[in-house]
Design an enzyme around this catalytic site. Sequence first.
Site, PDB file in Angstrom:
ATOM      1  N   VAL A   1       2.397  -7.294 -80.949  1.00  0.00           N
ATOM      2  CA  VAL A   1       2.698  -8.847 -81.272  1.00  0.00           C
ATOM      3  C   VAL A   1       1.098  -9.312 -81.571  1.00  0.00           C
ATOM      4  O   VAL A   1       1.240 -10.719 -81.509  1.00  0.00           O
ATOM      5  CB  VAL A   1       3.529  -9.326 -80.155  1.00  0.00           C
ATOM      6  CG1 VAL A   1       4.893  -8.718 -79.981  1.00  0.00           C
ATOM      7  CG2 VAL A   1       2.742  -9.560 -78.754  1.00  0.00           C
TER       8      VAL A   1
ATOM      9  N   HIS B   1       8.545  -6.889 -83.929  1.00  0.00           N
ATOM     10  CA  HIS B   1       8.697  -7.633 -82.216  1.00  0.00           C
ATOM     11  C   HIS B   1       8.346  -8.958 -82.392  1.00  0.00           C
ATOM     12  O   HIS B   1       8.163  -9.705 -81.370  1.00  0.00           O
ATOM     13  CB  HIS B   1       8.164  -6.941 -81.298  1.00  0.00           C
ATOM     14  CG  HIS B   1       8.950  -5.481 -81.043  1.00  0.00           C
ATOM     15  ND1 HIS B   1       8.413  -4.540 -80.391  1.00  0.00           N
ATOM     16  CD2 HIS B   1       9.883  -5.108 -81.614  1.00  0.00           C
ATOM     17  CE1 HIS B   1       9.327  -3.408 -80.470  1.00  0.00           C
ATOM     18  NE2 HIS B   1      10.399  -3.801 -81.099  1.00  0.00           N
TER      19      HIS B   1
ATOM     20  N   CYS C   1      17.046 -25.504 -81.717  1.00  0.00           N
ATOM     21  CA  CYS C   1      17.037 -25.988 -82.959  1.00  0.00           C
ATOM     22  C   CYS C   1      16.267 -25.241 -83.928  1.00  0.00           C
ATOM     23  O   CYS C   1      16.152 -25.302 -85.130  1.00  0.00           O
ATOM     24  CB  CYS C   1      16.355 -27.445 -82.806  1.00  0.00           C
ATOM     25  SG  CYS C   1      14.619 -27.764 -82.798  1.00  0.00           S
TER      26      CYS C   1
ATOM     27  N   SER D   1       4.740   5.655 -78.013  1.00  0.00           N
ATOM     28  CA  SER D   1       5.637   6.593 -77.008  1.00  0.00           C
ATOM     29  C   SER D   1       7.058   6.926 -77.692  1.00  0.00           C
ATOM     30  O   SER D   1       7.802   7.984 -77.100  1.00  0.00           O
ATOM     31  CB  SER D   1       5.567   6.541 -75.638  1.00  0.00           C
ATOM     32  OG  SER D   1       6.355   5.245 -75.445  1.00  0.00           O
TER      33      SER D   1
ATOM     34  N   GLY E   1      -0.690  11.523 -75.030  1.00  0.00           N
ATOM     35  CA  GLY E   1       0.888  12.084 -74.229  1.00  0.00           C
ATOM     36  C   GLY E   1       1.718  12.430 -75.064  1.00  0.00           C
ATOM     37  O   GLY E   1       1.918  12.061 -76.402  1.00  0.00           O
TER      38      GLY E   1
END
Length: 296
Positions: free
Chosen positions: A109, A125, A136, A228, A254
């Site tokens: 974001v 997102h 509204c 991930s 990872g």
Amino acid sequence: MSDVSAAAAPRSQLHQLLDLLSGRRVAVLTGAGISTDSGIPDYRGPDTPPRNPMTYQQFVGDPVFRQRYWARNHVGWRYMDAARPNPGHRALARLERAGVVTGLITQNVDLLHTKAGQRSVIDLHGVYARVRCLACEALISRMTLADRLEAANPGFAEAARITGLEVAPDADAVLTDTESFRMVDCGRCGGMLKPDIVYFGETVPKDRVADSYALVDAADALLVVGSSLTVMSGLRFARHAAKTGRPVVILNHGRTRGDELAALTIDAGCSPTLTALADALAPSPPSPDSAQLVRV
């Protein structure tokens, strides 16, 4: 924080990466890992402490949770607003200008892809810089709300900054004393205000999902960077690419939930690896001085 925090992929993997992506139209999916070199922490990196992000149900259902969130966000959003794109963001924008990257879906974001000059970006997102009224549907800028919150809580943000802060990827600063913070409501209808961000437990708008699938379908390959793929919000696009015969490449520190879908997984730094990819597939034109030297 250093602009580049980790080494690039080994040369053998860079060759594999080039073999997979050369001559293909590439869609990109990014997660929090691409922004760590800009000073924004990851959610699930190998060295990341456990985090418990606010859920949609907590935000709308509990005024104490909502008060704590707005107090922390009132401080934390300024850090995200001050963040600048790193070499990884800039490399992806360069690949787009060269016609290699056809579009980008980001789970972040932070608006750093847009700040880097990326033109085709789906903010899956939402973004930190807008606030929505849940009654509204009015949208206001986060800066406008900051002025209202500061008027209601004079000196609060400055006092919090003095103590030193940790800020999460959703602009949530870690504060303990939030009980005195005063919230404000929609200036148009008095409804509840919420950052224009998809919280955990909330549904991504259908049009964004449809646009994201269309972006993947229009490409020949999917490059996943810094995610991930733990949540279905991003994983579904990797699954869709693999199911439709498009090679999936994952660049992330990872293991990820989508590793079994990938034609290639690379455990290396996002910024240096993407820079190496851009240097190979979208080399920058020579400067006028260097061009003159070549002619001579």
